[in-house]
Design an enzyme around this catalytic site. Structure first.
Site, PDB file in Angstrom:
ATOM      1  N   VAL A 179      10.412 -65.144  37.516  1.00 26.40           N
ATOM      2  CA  VAL A 179       9.390 -66.491  37.859  1.00 26.40           C
ATOM      3  C   VAL A 179       8.136 -66.445  37.098  1.00 26.40           C
ATOM      4  CG1 VAL A 179       8.454 -65.011  39.880  1.00 26.40           C
ATOM      5  CG2 VAL A 179       8.256 -67.280  39.876  1.00 26.40           C
ATOM      6  N   CYS A 180       7.564 -67.309  36.754  1.00 21.21           N
ATOM      7  CA  CYS A 180       6.287 -67.750  36.188  1.00 21.21           C
ATOM      8  C   CYS A 180       5.704 -68.628  36.907  1.00 21.21           C
ATOM      9  CB  CYS A 180       6.393 -68.085  34.640  1.00 21.21           C
ATOM     10  SG  CYS A 180       7.167 -69.526  34.182  1.00 21.21           S
ATOM     11  N   ARG A 181       4.730 -69.452  36.298  1.00 24.19           N
ATOM     12  CA  ARG A 181       3.930 -70.495  37.152  1.00 24.19           C
ATOM     13  C   ARG A 181       5.004 -71.859  37.208  1.00 24.19           C
ATOM     14  NH1 ARG A 181      -0.459 -72.152  33.945  1.00 24.19           N
ATOM     15  NH2 ARG A 181       0.882 -73.404  32.983  1.00 24.19           N
TER      16      ARG A 181
ATOM     17  N   MET B  83       6.457 -70.672  40.430  1.00 23.12           N
ATOM     18  CA  MET B  83       5.542 -70.071  41.669  1.00 23.12           C
ATOM     19  C   MET B  83       5.019 -71.542  42.092  1.00 23.12           C
ATOM     20  SD  MET B  83       5.557 -67.084  42.753  1.00 23.12           S
ATOM     21  CE  MET B  83       4.267 -67.240  44.027  1.00 23.12           C
TER      22      MET B  83
END
Length: 111
Positions: free
Chosen positions: A61-63, A90
């Site tokens: 996961v990242c932004r 996210m």
């Protein structure tokens, strides 16, 4: 010309037993992340491959899903067959009502 498709998973479909690998920068992590996630900034992944499980469900996961998609592609090219990208990152995790925490005690937010 293009590589294989990046395996993805929606935030609402991530199981409680998934190993969440958060590849965002430290300031993003501090502001808000999923409880129980493991922080490993994207640029450190090549040097820290041994920390990433090669069995079980690993969700990266990242932004918003861009950086994590790159990490999933990298890991797949290096032998991982158990990694998926969190679609929408996210941002979608928070929007779907999944739990979040911060390192500051302030209400968590996605940066």
């Amino acid at each position: 010309m293009y590589g294989p498709p990046i395996p993805t998973v929606e935030a609402t479909d991530v199981g409680d037993d998934a190993y969440l690998l958060d590849v965002r920068e430290p300031d993003e992590w501090v502001a808000g992340h999923a409880p129980g996630a493991h922080h490993l900034p994207m640029m450190e992944v090549p040097a820290r491959l041994a920390e990433i499980p090669q069995d079980g469900d690993v969700v990266v996961v990242c932004r918003s899903g861009g950086r994590s998609g790159q990490v999933v592609a990298y890991l797949t090219q290096h032998g991982w067959d158990n990694v998926r990208n969190l679609a929408g990152g996210m941002q979608d995790w928070a929007a779907s009502g999944r739990p979040m925490t911060s390192e500051t005690g302030a209400p968590p937010l996605v940066r």
